[in-house]
Design a protein around this motif. Structure first.
Motif, PDB file in Angstrom:
ATOM      1  N   ASP A   1      -3.210  59.460  13.408  1.00 53.05           N
ATOM      2  CA  ASP A   1      -3.545  58.543  14.573  1.00 53.05           C
ATOM      3  C   ASP A   1      -3.890  56.990  14.105  1.00 53.05           C
TER       4      ASP A   1
ATOM      5  N   LYS B   1      -0.906  55.268  13.423  1.00 54.75           N
ATOM      6  CA  LYS B   1      -0.455  54.641  14.659  1.00 54.75           C
ATOM      7  C   LYS B   1      -0.829  53.008  14.853  1.00 54.75           C
TER       8      LYS B   1
ATOM      9  N   ARG C   1       0.896  50.735  12.418  1.00 59.77           N
ATOM     10  CA  ARG C   1       2.466  50.271  12.987  1.00 59.77           C
ATOM     11  C   ARG C   1       2.233  49.384  13.953  1.00 59.77           C
TER      12      ARG C   1
END
Length: 531
Positions: free
Chosen positions: A368, A371, A374
């Motif tokens: 998580d 993410k 990113r």
């Protein structure tokens, strides 16, 4: 008449000496430091200087060594009062590199202009082969031309020229073709447990750049302190810290020196400084005992706090990479994690179903957070012991594994990660860990040991992984950790890592056993530093 005959004899003798040198195939390798320091003398070589009375040139002496040098007859190049650095037409992006080199060599900078005798010309050649960090350095006709397909490669060529001039006063005649063996080469600094000034960090960056190192890890949050100014959560910041202005200056300098800064906020462990300001998020075991530095990831507020910090600093640093940490989560170091931390076990089952455990919850936490970074265009990294063998949830494949130890709970052998096809970076604690105070059986690493015994394949302990995995090993970083911050001053740290950093640079740039003995390597380092 006698003087004319003497001059004729001198020229004849010099020419004969030159012929003998060529006949012996003068390889010029005696000053090399790697397996590819010279091409065969019979291979095509740069146009020699007008006279052949010069001996065949020797390989330039640099750290790291150049990979390939074609010797030639000629005087080489040395900076003169009329020398300048110029940029080839269309190579204006190299202005920073040109100005830096001109200042270092104490010669003129003339920008985009035609090269003349005594000059150094920098040129971008986008269609050239070899990769963005490769370069060609040609010395002939009283001038030097450094070219490459990318700005980084040309910059590394200027480092070669600078070091050669410092070591020997000149750049030898001939042609250097050079490139790194590994794409990630660097230094990791724990600035959380020991505060370093911005100027000290910048000095290390200049040192790194001269060694063609391209990655600076900054571990700025830990149990002891949180060391960078925050707008979203000023309450977590320690009194001694870097301001955002200072960080922006560091990042800008890194860009000019072709260094990637890799910031790290370690989670869900190593968060003591953050948790002092947020005690409600502190992890406690079933008996109510606080787990040092550990975040209770079963609480909704935990993710919100860390993601706000990640977003703020991802914007501040930018760049290609973010380090998520993931190591030494205390809940997973318990003999029976589920019994000791039942709230985490319940959260794991609720999120991932029956059969899930706390390692699944921790792996999901890592994914998580990946993410989040990113979304800011950054590639995630994490420590090897934050990625587990027996978890139902698997770490995302694009999270680069930073392998540091095989001693921690749940740590897996390097081959387990490599056999899964994962990319791995080498921070082997047996060789690459400079831990202040030398706790837990750590001993300050030496340049000699790295130079003689370590290679990128030696990921754990002293045994290399099979060579078939070489392409998956991205490189390595030498790491400084501040467990006992007062054990050494910042100046002592700088002195202590001097030769280990040079040895690391050599082993990441040039594959194979170095040609120089360590004693000669050490002597060369002193000559370059004194030049």
């Amino acid at each position: 008449m006698a003087s004319s005959r003497g001059a004729l004899l001198a020229v004849t003798a010099a020419a004969a000496a030159s012929v003998v040198l060529v006949g012996c195939g003068g390889s010029g390798t005696e000053h090399g430091n790697g397996p590819e320091t010279s091409r065969a003398a019979s291979s095509p070589s740069p146009t020699p200087s007008p006279t052949r009375s010069y001996p065949l040139s020797k390989t330039p002496r640099t750290i790291p060594a150049v990979r390939e040098h074609t010797p030639a007859h000629g005087p080489g190049w040395k900076p003169g009062k009329d020398s300048g650095v110029v940029l080839a037409k269309g190579s204006g992006k190299l202005a920073d590199e040109g100005k830096l080199l001109a200042g270092e060599l104490k010669i003129h900078y003339r920008g985009e202009a035609a090269a003349r005798a005594g000059d150094v010309e920098l040129a971008l050649t986008p269609k050239a082969s070899g990769g963005p960090e490769s370069y060609t350095l040609r010395t002939a006709d009283g001038r030097v031309r450094i070219s490459g397909p990318g700005e980084a490669g040309v910059f590394y060529g200027t480092r070669t020229l600078k070091q050669s001039v410092r070591a020997d006063g000149s750049m030898p005649e001939g042609e250097v073709r050079d490139r790194p063996d590994k794409p990630q080469r660097g230094l990791n600094l724990d600035i959380a447990r020991k505060h370093y000034t911005a100027s000290w960090i910048e000095d290390r960056m200049h040192e790194m750049a001269d060694l063609k190192l391209n990655q600076l890890g900054l571990h700025f949050s830990d149990d002891q302190a949180f060391r960078i100014e925050s707008d979203t959560h000023p309450e977590v910041v320690s009194p001694d810290h870097l301001t955002k202005k200072q960080v922006r200056h560091i990042v800008a300098l890194a860009g000019r020196l072709h260094i990637q800064v890799v910031p790290e906020i370690d989670s869900p462990g190593h968060l003591g400084a953050v948790l002092r300001a947020h005690p409600d998020l502190q992890l406690h075991n079933v008996s109510g005992v606080a787990s040092t530095g550990s975040l209770d990831i079963s609480k909704p507020g935990a993710a919100k706090l860390i993601d706000e910090l990640l977003g703020e600093y991802a914007e501040l640093f930018g760049g290609a990479y973010w380090h998520l940490g993931g190591d030494e989560y205390r809940a997973l170091m318990a003999s029976n994690p589920a019994a000791s931390y039942p709230q985490l076990q319940r959260a794991a089952v609720a999120k991932y179903g029956s059969g899930a455990g706390i390692s699944d919850l921790a792996t999901g936490w890592l994914n998580d957070r990946a993410k989040v970074v990113r979304k800011h265009g950054m590639k995630p990294k994490a420590w090897n012991d934050g990625q587990f063998r027996d978890s139902k949830v698997r770490a995302d494949k694009d999270i680069e594994v930073e392998y540091w130890t095989g001693k921690e709970y749940g740590a897996r052998s390097p081959e387990e990660y490599l056999s899964e096809g994962r990319k791995v970076l080498n921070l082997n604690d047996e060789f690459m860990y400079y831990v202040l105070g030398q706790p837990n059986a750590f001993v300050y690493p030496t340049g000699k040991r790295i130079y003689e015994q370590w290679t990128p394949l030696v990921l754990r302990g002293t045994t290399p992984v099979p060579a078939r995995y070489s392409d998956q090993i991205l490189g390595g970083r030498f790491a400084v950790w501040g467990d006992f911050p007062n054990a050494q001053t910042a100046e002592q740290v700088a002195a202590g890592i001097r030769m280990p950093l040079r040895a690391t640079a050599q082993k990441l740039w040039v594959p194979g056993k170095p040609k120089l003995s360590y004693a000669k390597f050490q002597s060369l380092a002193k000559e370059i530093d004194a030049g």
